[in-house]
Design a protein around this motif. Structure first.
Motif, PDB file in Angstrom:
ATOM      1  N   ASP A  78       0.839  -1.199   0.000  1.00 12.05           N
ATOM      2  CA  ASP A  78       0.000   0.000   0.000  1.00 12.05           C
ATOM      3  C   ASP A  78       0.876   1.251   0.000  1.00 12.05           C
ATOM      4  OD1 ASP A  78      -2.041   1.843   0.331  1.00 12.05           O
ATOM      5  OD2 ASP A  78      -2.315   1.428   2.463  1.00 12.05           O
ATOM      6  N   TYR A  79       1.859   1.267   0.870  1.00 10.42           N
ATOM      7  CA  TYR A  79       2.783   2.402   0.945  1.00 10.42           C
ATOM      8  C   TYR A  79       3.524   2.586  -0.377  1.00 10.42           C
ATOM      9  CZ  TYR A  79       7.114   4.886   2.080  1.00 10.42           C
ATOM     10  OH  TYR A  79       8.174   5.744   2.065  1.00 10.42           O
ATOM     11  N   LEU A  80       3.971   1.471  -0.981  1.00 10.12           N
ATOM     12  CA  LEU A  80       4.708   1.550  -2.242  1.00 10.12           C
ATOM     13  C   LEU A  80       3.841   2.127  -3.353  1.00 10.12           C
ATOM     14  CD1 LEU A  80       7.239   0.926  -3.888  1.00 10.12           C
ATOM     15  CD2 LEU A  80       6.357  -1.392  -4.251  1.00 10.12           C
ATOM     16  N   ALA A  81       2.576   1.716  -3.405  1.00 14.14           N
ATOM     17  CA  ALA A  81       1.673   2.244  -4.431  1.00 14.14           C
ATOM     18  C   ALA A  81       1.469   3.742  -4.258  1.00 14.14           C
ATOM     19  CB  ALA A  81       0.338   1.509  -4.374  1.00 14.14           C
ATOM     20  N   ILE A  82       1.258   4.173  -3.022  1.00 20.15           N
ATOM     21  CA  ILE A  82       1.089   5.615  -2.765  1.00 20.15           C
ATOM     22  C   ILE A  82       2.357   6.375  -3.159  1.00 20.15           C
ATOM     23  CG2 ILE A  82       0.802   7.334  -0.934  1.00 20.15           C
ATOM     24  CD1 ILE A  82      -0.974   5.312   0.516  1.00 20.15           C
ATOM     25  N   LEU A  83       3.505   5.815  -2.808  1.00 20.08           N
ATOM     26  CA  LEU A  83       4.769   6.464  -3.134  1.00 20.08           C
ATOM     27  C   LEU A  83       4.970   6.551  -4.644  1.00 20.08           C
ATOM     28  CD1 LEU A  83       7.378   7.627  -1.909  1.00 20.08           C
ATOM     29  CD2 LEU A  83       8.362   5.338  -2.042  1.00 20.08           C
ATOM     30  N   ALA A  84       4.661   5.460  -5.363  1.00 21.10           N
ATOM     31  CA  ALA A  84       4.853   5.439  -6.815  1.00 21.10           C
ATOM     32  C   ALA A  84       3.957   6.466  -7.508  1.00 21.10           C
ATOM     33  CB  ALA A  84       4.575   4.038  -7.350  1.00 21.10           C
ATOM     34  N   TRP A  85       2.675   6.486  -7.161  1.00 19.28           N
ATOM     35  CA  TRP A  85       1.761   7.453  -7.775  1.00 19.28           C
ATOM     36  C   TRP A  85       2.143   8.877  -7.403  1.00 19.28           C
ATOM     37  CZ3 TRP A  85      -0.294   5.711 -11.776  1.00 19.28           C
ATOM     38  CH2 TRP A  85      -0.895   4.458 -11.855  1.00 19.28           C
ATOM     39  N   SER A  86       2.624   9.086  -6.189  1.00 19.54           N
ATOM     40  CA  SER A  86       3.039  10.421  -5.757  1.00 19.54           C
ATOM     41  C   SER A  86       4.248  10.905  -6.553  1.00 19.54           C
ATOM     42  CB  SER A  86       3.356  10.433  -4.262  1.00 19.54           C
ATOM     43  OG  SER A  86       2.212  10.105  -3.509  1.00 19.54           O
ATOM     44  N   VAL A  87       5.194  10.006  -6.798  1.00 19.43           N
ATOM     45  CA  VAL A  87       6.382  10.367  -7.580  1.00 19.43           C
ATOM     46  C   VAL A  87       5.993  10.740  -9.005  1.00 19.43           C
ATOM     47  CG1 VAL A  87       8.508   9.455  -8.597  1.00 19.43           C
ATOM     48  CG2 VAL A  87       8.007   9.039  -6.187  1.00 19.43           C
ATOM     49  N   LEU A  88       5.123   9.924  -9.631  1.00 18.71           N
ATOM     50  CA  LEU A  88       4.670  10.225 -10.996  1.00 18.71           C
ATOM     51  C   LEU A  88       3.896  11.544 -11.038  1.00 18.71           C
ATOM     52  CD1 LEU A  88       3.530   6.649 -12.078  1.00 18.71           C
ATOM     53  CD2 LEU A  88       5.526   7.899 -12.914  1.00 18.71           C
ATOM     54  N   LEU A  89       3.052  11.740 -10.038  1.00 15.38           N
ATOM     55  CA  LEU A  89       2.271  12.972  -9.972  1.00 15.38           C
ATOM     56  C   LEU A  89       3.190  14.180  -9.810  1.00 15.38           C
ATOM     57  CD1 LEU A  89      -0.695  13.973  -9.866  1.00 15.38           C
ATOM     58  CD2 LEU A  89      -0.555  13.784  -7.378  1.00 15.38           C
ATOM     59  N   THR A  90       4.201  14.037  -8.963  1.00 15.95           N
ATOM     60  CA  THR A  90       5.132  15.143  -8.729  1.00 15.95           C
ATOM     61  C   THR A  90       5.964  15.436  -9.976  1.00 15.95           C
ATOM     62  OG1 THR A  90       5.264  14.571  -6.378  1.00 15.95           O
ATOM     63  CG2 THR A  90       7.042  15.913  -7.291  1.00 15.95           C
ATOM     64  N   ALA A  91       6.468  14.384 -10.621  1.00 19.15           N
ATOM     65  CA  ALA A  91       7.300  14.577 -11.819  1.00 19.15           C
ATOM     66  C   ALA A  91       6.524  15.276 -12.930  1.00 19.15           C
ATOM     67  CB  ALA A  91       7.834  13.233 -12.298  1.00 19.15           C
ATOM     68  N   SER A  92       5.287  14.832 -13.167  1.00 23.98           N
ATOM     69  CA  SER A  92       4.480  15.476 -14.206  1.00 23.98           C
ATOM     70  C   SER A  92       4.098  16.888 -13.798  1.00 23.98           C
ATOM     71  CB  SER A  92       3.235  14.635 -14.503  1.00 23.98           C
ATOM     72  OG  SER A  92       2.453  14.451 -13.323  1.00 23.98           O
ATOM     73  N   GLY A  93       3.879  17.122 -12.498  1.00 20.94           N
ATOM     74  CA  GLY A  93       3.571  18.474 -12.021  1.00 20.94           C
ATOM     75  C   GLY A  93       4.728  19.427 -12.228  1.00 20.94           C
ATOM     76  N   ILE A  94       5.959  18.948 -12.015  1.00 21.57           N
ATOM     77  CA  ILE A  94       7.141  19.782 -12.255  1.00 21.57           C
ATOM     78  C   ILE A  94       7.228  20.172 -13.730  1.00 21.57           C
ATOM     79  CG2 ILE A  94       9.667  19.745 -12.284  1.00 21.57           C
ATOM     80  CD1 ILE A  94       9.552  17.989  -9.790  1.00 21.57           C
ATOM     81  N   ALA A  95       6.957  19.191 -14.614  1.00 19.20           N
ATOM     82  CA  ALA A  95       6.998  19.470 -16.054  1.00 19.20           C
ATOM     83  C   ALA A  95       5.951  20.501 -16.453  1.00 19.20           C
ATOM     84  CB  ALA A  95       6.801  18.176 -16.835  1.00 19.20           C
ATOM     85  N   LEU A  96       4.795  20.475 -15.820  1.00 24.82           N
ATOM     86  CA  LEU A  96       3.744  21.452 -16.122  1.00 24.82           C
ATOM     87  C   LEU A  96       4.070  22.820 -15.537  1.00 24.82           C
ATOM     88  CD1 LEU A  96       0.541  19.273 -15.520  1.00 24.82           C
ATOM     89  CD2 LEU A  96       1.517  19.961 -17.708  1.00 24.82           C
ATOM     90  N   ARG A  97       4.723  22.843 -14.379  1.00 23.88           N
ATOM     91  CA  ARG A  97       5.007  24.127 -13.727  1.00 23.88           C
ATOM     92  C   ARG A  97       6.172  24.845 -14.385  1.00 23.88           C
ATOM     93  NH1 ARG A  97       5.566  28.366 -12.171  1.00 23.88           N
ATOM     94  NH2 ARG A  97       5.282  29.306 -10.114  1.00 23.88           N
TER      95      ARG A  97
END
Length: 330
Positions: free
Chosen positions: A131-150
């Protein structure tokens, strides 16, 4: 000081404890205050991100700026989380699986089989780590794409089409994280969890009886000196000798499986020195001698085996080894 004679289960019935302890604590820590703080900050940021995203879609003024600010705060929290995990692991000389809560070794197989919390689980079960790994993985992808948009120009986004693609992916990652939290994390870690574990989200501690359900957790508590087992009853000389004989037999079997027949013979011989009538050790010794190319010695042990234990289930096999096609080598 005194040992605790028993423990109460969650329903109040007395059950057999994992062990007896000297002056055991009433509660043990599951989350540190630092972990709890990170958990609640992350939860608050998730709520802000979801609400601001919906508000931006509805056209509310200022919602995009709020979303971007919360995203940047999440980026710093994620980086801080990773740095702190590494620092704790290095400072405390603890293995990664105890710090990062990631599935480790055979826990991956348990996770794939969707195995529940078994008796051998540690402080965090394979399902909790997954569960923790899934949250971490989605958070990393979300953060990386957010940086690209910002900061698209700094990242090198080639054009408007790529920017739109990243925005779509970013929305998908956010939706995936939200679905996981609502469908897996909140039901399993909260709604379906025992009351003691739910309260740990606020207090950071659980009653010792909850920790005793997981032997891996108990072993960790003992290693850290939080739990001190009561001294075991002193074994008699005969009991110690019996244990030693079994260990010698098991060691011989292991060496034989590894093809080290000479060393296996030594272990079997030592077991027979302690317990001359141990038929299993004698039969295994004969087999090891045979495979080690010492046919005459193997034949001698088989004859003793047949003489001492004529009703043993392995008698027929011993006679085949003596009289069969390979008897010339025995």
């Amino acid at each position: 000081m005194g040992g605790r004679p028993g423990a109460l289960s969650a329903d109040g019935s007395r059950r057999k404890p994992f062990m007896n302890w000297i002056s055991p604590p009433e509660t043990v820590r599951r989350f540190t205050p630092h972990q709890l703080l990170q958990h609640w900050i992350a939860g608050a940021l998730w709520v802000v991100l979801v609400v601001s995203s919906l508000a931006a879609g509805a056209g509310f003024a200022g919602s995009r700026s709020l979303h971007a600010t919360a995203g940047i705060a999440g980026l710093f929290l994620l980086g801080y989380h990773a740095i702190v995990l590494a620092a704790i692991g290095i400072r405390s000389d603890m293995p990664a699986e105890q710090i990062a809560f990631l599935p480790w070794g055979r826990e991956w197989a348990d996770l794939r089989r969707r195995k529940g919390i078994g008796a051998e689980a540690g402080k965090y079960s394979p399902a909790e780590k997954g569960d923790y790994l899934a949250i971490l993985a989605w958070s990393v992808l979300l953060t990386a794409s957010g940086i690209a948009l910002r900061w698209p120009s700094s990242i090198g986004v080639p054009g408007a089409s790529a920017y739109d693609w990243i925005r779509t992916a970013h929305a998908g990652f956010g939706a995936a994280l939200t679905v996981h939290l609502l469908v897996v994390h909140i039901p399993e870690r909260w709604r379906n969890a025992p009351g003691d574990l739910r309260r740990a989200i606020f207090t950071g501690t659980v009653p010792l009886r909850e920790a005793e359900r997981r032997k891996g957790w108990v072993r960790d508590l003992v290693a850290r000196g939080i739990l001190v087992p009561t001294p075991e009853t002193v074994e008699s000389a005969e009991e110690r000798e019996s244990v030693e004989v079994r260990e010698l037999l098991e060691r011989g079997n292991r060496l034989a499986r590894e093809g080290k027949f000479g060393e296996a013979c030594i272990s079997y011989g030592e077991a027979l020195r302690l317990l001359p009538d141990y038929s299993q050790a004698r039969f295994n010794l004969a087999v090891a001698l045979l495979r080690d190319g010492r046919g005459e010695e193997a034949r001698e042990q088989l004859m003793i085996f047949l003489e001492k234990d004529p009703f043993n289930p392995m008698v027929e096999k011993a006679r085949e080894m003596l009289d069969g096609p390979g008897k010339g080598s025995v």
